[in-house]
Write a protein that holds these residues in place. Structure first.
Motif, PDB file in Angstrom:
ATOM      1  N   ALA A 261       0.816  -1.218   0.000  1.00  0.00           N
ATOM      2  CA  ALA A 261       0.000   0.000   0.000  1.00  0.00           C
ATOM      3  C   ALA A 261       0.847   1.264   0.000  1.00  0.00           C
ATOM      4  O   ALA A 261       0.319   2.360  -0.203  1.00  0.00           O
ATOM      5  CB  ALA A 261      -0.924   0.002   1.219  1.00  0.00           C
ATOM      6  N   LEU A 262       2.143   1.131   0.203  1.00  0.00           N
ATOM      7  CA  LEU A 262       3.031   2.291   0.287  1.00  0.00           C
ATOM      8  C   LEU A 262       3.924   2.461  -0.926  1.00  0.00           C
ATOM      9  O   LEU A 262       4.248   3.589  -1.315  1.00  0.00           O
ATOM     10  CB  LEU A 262       3.910   2.179   1.544  1.00  0.00           C
ATOM     11  CG  LEU A 262       3.181   2.173   2.887  1.00  0.00           C
ATOM     12  CD1 LEU A 262       4.171   1.884   4.019  1.00  0.00           C
ATOM     13  CD2 LEU A 262       2.491   3.509   3.120  1.00  0.00           C
ATOM     14  N   ASP A 263       4.326   1.362  -1.535  1.00  0.00           N
ATOM     15  CA  ASP A 263       5.251   1.433  -2.659  1.00  0.00           C
ATOM     16  C   ASP A 263       4.558   2.032  -3.890  1.00  0.00           C
ATOM     17  O   ASP A 263       3.457   1.614  -4.257  1.00  0.00           O
ATOM     18  CB  ASP A 263       5.766   0.031  -2.981  1.00  0.00           C
ATOM     19  CG  ASP A 263       6.963   0.058  -3.916  1.00  0.00           C
ATOM     20  OD1 ASP A 263       6.762   0.349  -5.113  1.00  0.00           O
ATOM     21  OD2 ASP A 263       8.094  -0.211  -3.458  1.00  0.00           O
ATOM     22  N   PRO A 264       5.187   3.000  -4.543  1.00  0.00           N
ATOM     23  CA  PRO A 264       4.573   3.648  -5.719  1.00  0.00           C
ATOM     24  C   PRO A 264       4.217   2.662  -6.830  1.00  0.00           C
ATOM     25  O   PRO A 264       3.282   2.900  -7.595  1.00  0.00           O
ATOM     26  CB  PRO A 264       5.658   4.629  -6.178  1.00  0.00           C
ATOM     27  CG  PRO A 264       6.453   4.913  -4.941  1.00  0.00           C
ATOM     28  CD  PRO A 264       6.475   3.626  -4.176  1.00  0.00           C
ATOM     29  N   SER A 265       4.954   1.570  -6.918  1.00  0.00           N
ATOM     30  CA  SER A 265       4.717   0.614  -8.000  1.00  0.00           C
ATOM     31  C   SER A 265       3.463  -0.228  -7.787  1.00  0.00           C
ATOM     32  O   SER A 265       2.894  -0.756  -8.751  1.00  0.00           O
ATOM     33  CB  SER A 265       5.926  -0.321  -8.161  1.00  0.00           C
ATOM     34  OG  SER A 265       6.059  -1.183  -7.035  1.00  0.00           O
ATOM     35  N   SER A 266       3.025  -0.359  -6.539  1.00  0.00           N
ATOM     36  CA  SER A 266       1.921  -1.270  -6.242  1.00  0.00           C
ATOM     37  C   SER A 266       0.700  -0.601  -5.629  1.00  0.00           C
ATOM     38  O   SER A 266      -0.400  -1.167  -5.666  1.00  0.00           O
ATOM     39  CB  SER A 266       2.400  -2.377  -5.294  1.00  0.00           C
ATOM     40  OG  SER A 266       3.009  -1.832  -4.130  1.00  0.00           O
ATOM     41  N   LYS A 267       0.860   0.594  -5.073  1.00  0.00           N
ATOM     42  CA  LYS A 267      -0.251   1.186  -4.327  1.00  0.00           C
ATOM     43  C   LYS A 267      -1.457   1.520  -5.202  1.00  0.00           C
ATOM     44  O   LYS A 267      -2.592   1.520  -4.723  1.00  0.00           O
ATOM     45  CB  LYS A 267       0.212   2.421  -3.564  1.00  0.00           C
ATOM     46  CG  LYS A 267       0.656   3.598  -4.420  1.00  0.00           C
ATOM     47  CD  LYS A 267       1.093   4.758  -3.524  1.00  0.00           C
ATOM     48  CE  LYS A 267       1.496   5.978  -4.332  1.00  0.00           C
ATOM     49  NZ  LYS A 267       1.938   7.098  -3.443  1.00  0.00           N
ATOM     50  N   GLY A 268      -1.225   1.764  -6.488  1.00  0.00           N
ATOM     51  CA  GLY A 268      -2.342   2.060  -7.385  1.00  0.00           C
ATOM     52  C   GLY A 268      -3.263   0.854  -7.537  1.00  0.00           C
ATOM     53  O   GLY A 268      -4.493   0.993  -7.482  1.00  0.00           O
ATOM     54  N   LEU A 269      -2.671  -0.313  -7.719  1.00  0.00           N
ATOM     55  CA  LEU A 269      -3.478  -1.523  -7.863  1.00  0.00           C
ATOM     56  C   LEU A 269      -4.172  -1.868  -6.553  1.00  0.00           C
ATOM     57  O   LEU A 269      -5.327  -2.320  -6.546  1.00  0.00           O
ATOM     58  CB  LEU A 269      -2.605  -2.690  -8.325  1.00  0.00           C
ATOM     59  CG  LEU A 269      -3.348  -3.972  -8.725  1.00  0.00           C
ATOM     60  CD1 LEU A 269      -4.384  -3.686  -9.803  1.00  0.00           C
ATOM     61  CD2 LEU A 269      -2.354  -5.027  -9.229  1.00  0.00           C
ATOM     62  N   VAL A 270      -3.487  -1.646  -5.439  1.00  0.00           N
ATOM     63  CA  VAL A 270      -4.100  -1.863  -4.126  1.00  0.00           C
ATOM     64  C   VAL A 270      -5.349  -0.992  -3.991  1.00  0.00           C
ATOM     65  O   VAL A 270      -6.414  -1.465  -3.561  1.00  0.00           O
ATOM     66  CB  VAL A 270      -3.104  -1.544  -2.991  1.00  0.00           C
ATOM     67  CG1 VAL A 270      -3.818  -1.511  -1.641  1.00  0.00           C
ATOM     68  CG2 VAL A 270      -1.980  -2.575  -2.962  1.00  0.00           C
ATOM     69  N   SER A 271      -5.232   0.281  -4.355  1.00  0.00           N
ATOM     70  CA  SER A 271      -6.374   1.197  -4.281  1.00  0.00           C
ATOM     71  C   SER A 271      -7.516   0.734  -5.175  1.00  0.00           C
ATOM     72  O   SER A 271      -8.690   0.775  -4.786  1.00  0.00           O
ATOM     73  CB  SER A 271      -5.952   2.617  -4.668  1.00  0.00           C
ATOM     74  OG  SER A 271      -5.015   3.134  -3.746  1.00  0.00           O
ATOM     75  N   ASN A 272      -7.170   0.278  -6.368  1.00  0.00           N
ATOM     76  CA  ASN A 272      -8.202  -0.197  -7.300  1.00  0.00           C
ATOM     77  C   ASN A 272      -8.941  -1.403  -6.743  1.00  0.00           C
ATOM     78  O   ASN A 272     -10.179  -1.460  -6.775  1.00  0.00           O
ATOM     79  CB  ASN A 272      -7.576  -0.554  -8.647  1.00  0.00           C
ATOM     80  CG  ASN A 272      -7.121   0.654  -9.431  1.00  0.00           C
ATOM     81  OD1 ASN A 272      -7.561   1.768  -9.176  1.00  0.00           O
ATOM     82  ND2 ASN A 272      -6.231   0.445 -10.385  1.00  0.00           N
ATOM     83  N   TYR A 273      -8.187  -2.364  -6.222  1.00  0.00           N
ATOM     84  CA  TYR A 273      -8.809  -3.581  -5.692  1.00  0.00           C
ATOM     85  C   TYR A 273      -9.655  -3.295  -4.449  1.00  0.00           C
ATOM     86  O   TYR A 273     -10.605  -4.015  -4.162  1.00  0.00           O
ATOM     87  CB  TYR A 273      -7.746  -4.615  -5.354  1.00  0.00           C
ATOM     88  CG  TYR A 273      -7.185  -5.352  -6.552  1.00  0.00           C
ATOM     89  CD1 TYR A 273      -7.865  -5.387  -7.761  1.00  0.00           C
ATOM     90  CD2 TYR A 273      -5.979  -6.043  -6.456  1.00  0.00           C
ATOM     91  CE1 TYR A 273      -7.349  -6.079  -8.855  1.00  0.00           C
ATOM     92  CE2 TYR A 273      -5.462  -6.743  -7.536  1.00  0.00           C
ATOM     93  CZ  TYR A 273      -6.150  -6.760  -8.735  1.00  0.00           C
ATOM     94  OH  TYR A 273      -5.634  -7.453  -9.800  1.00  0.00           O
ATOM     95  N   SER A 274      -9.302  -2.245  -3.713  1.00  0.00           N
ATOM     96  CA  SER A 274     -10.043  -1.936  -2.487  1.00  0.00           C
ATOM     97  C   SER A 274     -11.483  -1.513  -2.774  1.00  0.00           C
ATOM     98  O   SER A 274     -12.354  -1.604  -1.906  1.00  0.00           O
ATOM     99  CB  SER A 274      -9.335  -0.842  -1.688  1.00  0.00           C
ATOM    100  OG  SER A 274      -9.457   0.423  -2.326  1.00  0.00           O
TER     101      SER A 274
END
Length: 315
Positions: A261-274
């Motif tokens: 949820a913090l890394d720029p490479s992955s946080k976008g997908l985390v937000s989308n899935y939420s």
């Protein structure tokens, strides 16, 4: 029942890489029913077994491919080791479920259904029973002939995103696959020793109130006391997207969870899935099928074990 519907569809064979859906349609048509019934019986007793089977499948595929090498028992009397002796595998659960399904299948259609396929099917059925996505599992895997604990090198709970990603890319999976597959942490639990250092030396990325709650649940760890906590405490037995909402609130139990949820490479997908439950479910099914195709043995390679815990010809 969801599992029965899936099995019916699996009787319509089609290819997926080196595997195929409906592989046992003619040689053992009851194969998927047998696995589904065994999993359902255990799930009624213990719904947390979904997390156990997911972890087993993951740990098996990430070592030398999805070949059921994780199921082999060590034989101390003959100085034979196995992957089960590797530290990351000491807390794997669900071996008896695979045994139960295999024992029935050896009666119904001897030496036909591989232990590797049973793991993949059992995991799929457990996910469905937990409310997760239903998907078709390509089968035709064969069982491996080696189980070496020295080869067990898996991403750990304290890794950051880039460190964990190196393990996924090594087996042909992407960053998106990793973020999606770690969504499996929406069910199950973790032993306190896996994240104790985040409590002992307060991790600034961890919500303070949540940290206090974890510390209270874990207490003082010792050799004989290593409690467990839910990885996603709101709906721990339901396969949903609550995991992603949890880590966005700085309530990731494991370091790797929080880092997603913090890394720029992955946080976008985390937000989308939420917020996109449907999207997560579809992508998770795709990622599981992709993972289940890692390093598979097919054709004349490997063997079809008669006992999932031992090679047919002991070495």
């Amino acid at each position: 029942m969801k599992v029965s519907i899936l099995i019916f569809l699996c009787f319509l064979p089609f290819s997926f890489g080196s595997l195929s859906v409906g592989f046992y349609a003619s040689t053992c048509p009851l194969a998927e029913n047998v696995v589904g019934d065994v999993v359902q019986a255990r799930f009624i007793e213990d719904s947390s077994i979904t997390a156990g089977l997911l972890r087993m499948h993951f740990h098996d595929c990430f070592v030398q491919g999805c070949d059921a090498s994780i199921l082999i028992d060590p034989v101390p009397a003959k100085n034979r080791t196995s992957e089960k002796m590797a530290n990351p595998n000491l807390t794997i659960r669900g071996f008896d479920i695979i045994d139960d399904a295999k024992n029935i299948l050896e009666t119904v259609c001897p030496s036909t259904v591989s232990c590797a396929d049973i793991i993949a099917l059992a995991t799929r059925d457990a996910v469905a029973l937990s409310g997760g996505p239903t998907y078709l599992v390509p089968t035709g895997r064969r069982d491996g002939l080696l189980s070496d604990p020295s080869q067990v090198n898996l991403p750990g709970p304290n890794h950051n995103v880039s460190e964990a990603l190196s393990f996924f890319t090594a087996v042909g999976l992407t960053l998106d696959d990793m973020v999606t597959l770690l969504g499996a942490h929406t069910v199950g639990f973790a032993h306190c020793n896996f994240f104790q250092r985040r409590l002992a030396n307060p991790d600034p990325t961890l919500d303070p109130t949540f940290r206090t709650s974890l510390a209270q649940q874990c207490g003082a760890l010792s050799i004989n006391k290593n409690p467990t906590v839910f990885l996603e405490p709101n709906t721990p037995d339901l396969f949903d997207n609550q995991y992603y909402r949890q880590i966005l609130k700085s309530k990731g139990v494991l370091n790797i969870d929080q880092q997603l949820a913090l890394d720029p490479s992955s946080k976008g997908l985390v937000s989308n899935y939420s917020v996109d439950t449907k999207g997560f479910r579809e992508k998770f099914a795709d990622a599981m099928i992709k993972m289940g195709n890692i390093g598979v043995l097919v054709g004349n390679d490997g063997e079809i074990r008669k006992n999932c815990r031992a090679f047919n010809i002991p070495i």
